[in-house]
Design a protein around this motif. Structure first.
Motif, PDB file in Angstrom:
ATOM      1  N   GLU A 118       5.611 -60.694  -7.351  1.00 22.18           N
ATOM      2  CA  GLU A 118       6.372 -61.251  -6.232  1.00 22.18           C
ATOM      3  C   GLU A 118       6.552 -62.764  -6.384  1.00 22.18           C
ATOM      4  O   GLU A 118       7.614 -63.300  -6.060  1.00 22.18           O
ATOM      5  CB  GLU A 118       5.665 -60.941  -4.908  1.00 22.18           C
ATOM      6  CG  GLU A 118       5.693 -59.478  -4.512  1.00 22.18           C
ATOM      7  CD  GLU A 118       4.749 -58.600  -5.324  1.00 22.18           C
ATOM      8  OE1 GLU A 118       3.846 -59.148  -5.992  1.00 22.18           O
ATOM      9  OE2 GLU A 118       4.919 -57.360  -5.305  1.00 22.18           O
ATOM     10  N   LYS A 119       5.508 -63.450  -6.871  1.00 23.19           N
ATOM     11  CA  LYS A 119       5.605 -64.896  -7.064  1.00 23.19           C
ATOM     12  C   LYS A 119       6.678 -65.245  -8.086  1.00 23.19           C
ATOM     13  O   LYS A 119       7.461 -66.179  -7.910  1.00 23.19           O
ATOM     14  CB  LYS A 119       4.249 -65.467  -7.506  1.00 23.19           C
ATOM     15  CG  LYS A 119       3.300 -65.736  -6.367  1.00 23.19           C
ATOM     16  CD  LYS A 119       2.197 -66.690  -6.803  1.00 23.19           C
ATOM     17  CE  LYS A 119       1.376 -67.123  -5.591  1.00 23.19           C
ATOM     18  NZ  LYS A 119       0.348 -68.129  -5.937  1.00 23.19           N
ATOM     19  N   HIS A 120       6.714 -64.485  -9.178  1.00 28.58           N
ATOM     20  CA  HIS A 120       7.663 -64.793 -10.237  1.00 28.58           C
ATOM     21  C   HIS A 120       9.098 -64.456  -9.818  1.00 28.58           C
ATOM     22  O   HIS A 120      10.041 -65.149 -10.211  1.00 28.58           O
ATOM     23  CB  HIS A 120       7.257 -64.083 -11.524  1.00 28.58           C
ATOM     24  CG  HIS A 120       6.056 -64.709 -12.172  1.00 28.58           C
ATOM     25  ND1 HIS A 120       5.971 -65.000 -13.510  1.00 28.58           N
ATOM     26  CD2 HIS A 120       4.878 -65.129 -11.641  1.00 28.58           C
ATOM     27  CE1 HIS A 120       4.800 -65.552 -13.777  1.00 28.58           C
ATOM     28  NE2 HIS A 120       4.123 -65.637 -12.650  1.00 28.58           N
ATOM     29  N   ILE A 121       9.242 -63.411  -9.035  1.00 26.87           N
ATOM     30  CA  ILE A 121      10.560 -63.120  -8.471  1.00 26.87           C
ATOM     31  C   ILE A 121      10.969 -64.268  -7.544  1.00 26.87           C
ATOM     32  O   ILE A 121      12.132 -64.687  -7.512  1.00 26.87           O
ATOM     33  CB  ILE A 121      10.531 -61.775  -7.708  1.00 26.87           C
ATOM     34  CG1 ILE A 121      10.442 -60.611  -8.708  1.00 26.87           C
ATOM     35  CG2 ILE A 121      11.773 -61.623  -6.828  1.00 26.87           C
ATOM     36  CD1 ILE A 121      10.234 -59.256  -8.070  1.00 26.87           C
TER      37      ILE A 121
ATOM     38  N   ILE B 142      12.503 -67.160  -9.411  1.00 24.23           N
ATOM     39  CA  ILE B 142      13.922 -66.948  -9.733  1.00 24.23           C
ATOM     40  C   ILE B 142      14.782 -67.271  -8.520  1.00 24.23           C
ATOM     41  O   ILE B 142      15.814 -67.955  -8.627  1.00 24.23           O
ATOM     42  CB  ILE B 142      14.181 -65.492 -10.180  1.00 24.23           C
ATOM     43  CG1 ILE B 142      13.350 -65.133 -11.409  1.00 24.23           C
ATOM     44  CG2 ILE B 142      15.671 -65.290 -10.487  1.00 24.23           C
ATOM     45  CD1 ILE B 142      13.425 -63.661 -11.798  1.00 24.23           C
ATOM     46  N   LYS B 143      14.361 -66.794  -7.369  1.00 25.78           N
ATOM     47  CA  LYS B 143      15.126 -67.049  -6.138  1.00 25.78           C
ATOM     48  C   LYS B 143      15.160 -68.539  -5.812  1.00 25.78           C
ATOM     49  O   LYS B 143      16.181 -69.072  -5.353  1.00 25.78           O
ATOM     50  CB  LYS B 143      14.516 -66.263  -4.976  1.00 25.78           C
ATOM     51  CG  LYS B 143      14.681 -64.748  -5.108  1.00 25.78           C
ATOM     52  CD  LYS B 143      14.040 -64.010  -3.942  1.00 25.78           C
ATOM     53  CE  LYS B 143      14.267 -62.506  -4.045  1.00 25.78           C
ATOM     54  NZ  LYS B 143      13.624 -61.758  -2.936  1.00 25.78           N
ATOM     55  N   GLU B 144      14.062 -69.221  -6.055  1.00 25.42           N
ATOM     56  CA  GLU B 144      13.985 -70.668  -5.824  1.00 25.42           C
ATOM     57  C   GLU B 144      14.980 -71.402  -6.719  1.00 25.42           C
ATOM     58  O   GLU B 144      15.716 -72.280  -6.269  1.00 25.42           O
ATOM     59  CB  GLU B 144      12.567 -71.153  -6.103  1.00 25.42           C
ATOM     60  CG  GLU B 144      12.356 -72.658  -6.003  1.00 25.42           C
ATOM     61  CD  GLU B 144      10.958 -73.059  -6.425  1.00 25.42           C
ATOM     62  OE1 GLU B 144      10.825 -73.932  -7.298  1.00 25.42           O
ATOM     63  OE2 GLU B 144       9.989 -72.475  -5.886  1.00 25.42           O
ATOM     64  N   ALA B 145      14.993 -71.028  -7.996  1.00 25.60           N
ATOM     65  CA  ALA B 145      15.922 -71.656  -8.945  1.00 25.60           C
ATOM     66  C   ALA B 145      17.370 -71.381  -8.558  1.00 25.60           C
ATOM     67  O   ALA B 145      18.231 -72.258  -8.659  1.00 25.60           O
ATOM     68  CB  ALA B 145      15.640 -71.134 -10.355  1.00 25.60           C
ATOM     69  N   THR B 146      17.623 -70.156  -8.103  1.00 20.81           N
ATOM     70  CA  THR B 146      18.980 -69.780  -7.697  1.00 20.81           C
ATOM     71  C   THR B 146      19.423 -70.579  -6.481  1.00 20.81           C
ATOM     72  O   THR B 146      20.553 -71.067  -6.422  1.00 20.81           O
ATOM     73  CB  THR B 146      19.039 -68.271  -7.385  1.00 20.81           C
ATOM     74  OG1 THR B 146      18.596 -67.533  -8.533  1.00 20.81           O
ATOM     75  CG2 THR B 146      20.453 -67.837  -7.038  1.00 20.81           C
ATOM     76  N   ALA B 147      18.527 -70.733  -5.505  1.00 23.76           N
ATOM     77  CA  ALA B 147      18.839 -71.501  -4.293  1.00 23.76           C
ATOM     78  C   ALA B 147      19.133 -72.965  -4.621  1.00 23.76           C
ATOM     79  O   ALA B 147      19.974 -73.607  -3.975  1.00 23.76           O
ATOM     80  CB  ALA B 147      17.687 -71.403  -3.302  1.00 23.76           C
ATOM     81  N   LYS B 148      18.438 -73.482  -5.646  1.00 27.98           N
ATOM     82  CA  LYS B 148      18.664 -74.872  -6.062  1.00 27.98           C
ATOM     83  C   LYS B 148      19.886 -75.019  -6.955  1.00 27.98           C
ATOM     84  O   LYS B 148      20.275 -76.136  -7.299  1.00 27.98           O
ATOM     85  CB  LYS B 148      17.431 -75.393  -6.802  1.00 27.98           C
ATOM     86  CG  LYS B 148      16.207 -75.600  -5.902  1.00 27.98           C
ATOM     87  CD  LYS B 148      15.049 -76.167  -6.702  1.00 27.98           C
ATOM     88  CE  LYS B 148      13.850 -76.456  -5.806  1.00 27.98           C
ATOM     89  NZ  LYS B 148      12.709 -77.025  -6.579  1.00 27.98           N
ATOM     90  N   ASN B 149      20.466 -73.867  -7.342  1.00 27.99           N
ATOM     91  CA  ASN B 149      21.648 -73.864  -8.209  1.00 27.99           C
ATOM     92  C   ASN B 149      21.397 -74.643  -9.507  1.00 27.99           C
ATOM     93  O   ASN B 149      22.198 -75.492  -9.916  1.00 27.99           O
ATOM     94  CB  ASN B 149      22.859 -74.446  -7.469  1.00 27.99           C
ATOM     95  CG  ASN B 149      24.167 -73.986  -8.085  1.00 27.99           C
ATOM     96  OD1 ASN B 149      24.259 -72.866  -8.588  1.00 27.99           O
ATOM     97  ND2 ASN B 149      25.171 -74.841  -8.060  1.00 27.99           N
ATOM     98  N   VAL B 150      20.274 -74.328 -10.156  1.00 31.70           N
ATOM     99  CA  VAL B 150      19.931 -74.994 -11.409  1.00 31.70           C
ATOM    100  C   VAL B 150      20.907 -74.567 -12.504  1.00 31.70           C
ATOM    101  O   VAL B 150      21.695 -73.637 -12.330  1.00 31.70           O
ATOM    102  CB  VAL B 150      18.486 -74.664 -11.843  1.00 31.70           C
ATOM    103  CG1 VAL B 150      17.490 -75.142 -10.797  1.00 31.70           C
ATOM    104  CG2 VAL B 150      18.309 -73.175 -12.104  1.00 31.70           C
ATOM    105  N   ALA B 151      20.832 -75.253 -13.631  1.00 33.35           N
ATOM    106  CA  ALA B 151      21.782 -74.982 -14.720  1.00 33.35           C
ATOM    107  C   ALA B 151      21.517 -73.651 -15.411  1.00 33.35           C
ATOM    108  O   ALA B 151      22.451 -72.962 -15.836  1.00 33.35           O
ATOM    109  CB  ALA B 151      21.740 -76.120 -15.739  1.00 33.35           C
TER     110      ALA B 151
END
Length: 352
Positions: A82-85, A88-97
């Protein structure tokens, strides 16, 4: 009075314009920062396999002008998946490259990865892959089925040479649900049966031991197997320090050094302690540094709109015990201490 009110109103309007401009510039700056940010999410970032991989990723990111954010959690973390998922959601929300992820399971990570890709964020899997190649941008790493098959074939060939015609076989891994372990075990059994043919039926593969990377657990379980199965002839440890240490400790404690064959996965200095008394027979080794480097290099290519292969394979090498010392020296273990100007961020075990 009217003139004074007009001046005050004008001042308020100008302040609002400046504030709006400042917010806009701040948002733009944050967006710009994220345009050069990559999330790197390994299963862990410690040990002889993961450390060089992380270093390769850091080196590639630095050379290519990107900020690398490493997110992971301890091996024994109860809610690790769950943490690792969540990463991914955190990176997506930040709109990383871009995002690089070593999925802990084949199916659970599909939806968050697809959600990132729907926002035009390329996602490369490494170390382990998803079931459907269309669910990610690319995979970088070992073909774990092929690597397991190589280990199974070479072990079976040596066992035949030694005149071993039957017996029990144990497999030890970190997590039986982990894609890498599933694929390695599948390939191992295929390679073993390919060499032994119809005589493979004379061997019994015991239920796979899972130790969650805890040497004491694999040691305890394997000691039980050795006591209960007097015909145990071979043990395969499929990766990580827990199984490596646990298996060698169990073989030693049961007085089976040099009597039970032991085949491992990935180079670690730990193997050197078992060469002289025969607690390690041979290994297959992945080039972990190259996996990390190639992950980031290809992720940046995808960000830049370049077409990349759907699978970027990294070969493995079979190394007999007698060659492990020289192999380790030639490999030149990569120093992975964080450099002063490192841009990575790691989620540490809060208990440490």
């Amino acid at each position: 009075m009217f003139k004074k009110s007009k001046i005050v109103l004008t001042g308020i309007l100008m302040t609002m314009v400046l504030l709006a401009s400042g917010c806009s510039n701040g948002s733009s700056a944050a967006s710009s920062d994220n345009d050069k940010t990559l999330y790197f999410i390994p299963i862990v970032d410690t040990g002889a396999y993961w450390n060089p991989m992380k270093k390769g990723a850091e080196d590639a990111a630095k050379e290519l002008g990107y900020t690398l954010v490493t997110k992971t959690s301890p091996s024994a973390e109860p809610s690790k998946k769950e943490k690792h998922i969540g990463f991914i959601k955190e990176a997506t929300a930040k709109n990383v490259a871009g995002i690089a992820i070593a999925p802990i399971e084949k199916k659970a990570f599909v939806d968050p990865i697809k959600a990132a890709m729907d926002k035009d964020i390329p996602v490369i899997t490494f170390d382990a892959d998803l079931e459907n190649p269309d669910d990610r941008t690319a995979y970088v790493g070992t073909d774990n089925v092929s690597a397991g098959k190589e280990l199974g074939k070479r072990a079976a060939e040596e066992m035949k040479e030694k005149g071993i015609t039957g017996g029990s076989i144990a497999i030890v891994c970190v997590d039986v649900a982990q894609p890498t372990m599933i694929d390695r075990e599948k390939g191992l059994k295929e390679g073993f049966e390919e060499v032994y043919g119809t005589d493979a039926k004379n061997f019994k593969f015991l239920a796979t031991i899972q130790d969650n990377d805890q040497p004491s657990e694999s040691k305890k379980q394997l000691e039980g197997y050795i006591s209960a199965n007097k015909d145990l002839v071979t043990v395969f440890s499929l990766g990580s320090e827990g199984p490596d240490v646990g298996v060698m400790s169990a073989i030693e404690s049961q007085g089976k050094s040099g009597k039970i064959l032991h085949y491992g996965f990935d180079y670690t200095d730990t193997w050197l302690k078992g060469i002289e008394d025969g607690r390690i027979t041979a290994i297959v080794d992945q080039d972990a540094y190259q996996i990390g480097y190639q992950v980031i290099e290809n992720l940046v290519k995808a960000i830049d709109g370049e077409k990349i292969d759907a699978t970027i394979p990294i070969d493995v090498k079979y190394v007999p015990a007698a060659e492990l010392k020289s192999y380790g020296e030639e490999k030149g273990k990569i120093k992975t201490d964080s450099v002063e100007d490192s841009t990575e961020e790691t989620v540490e075990d809060s208990s440490k």
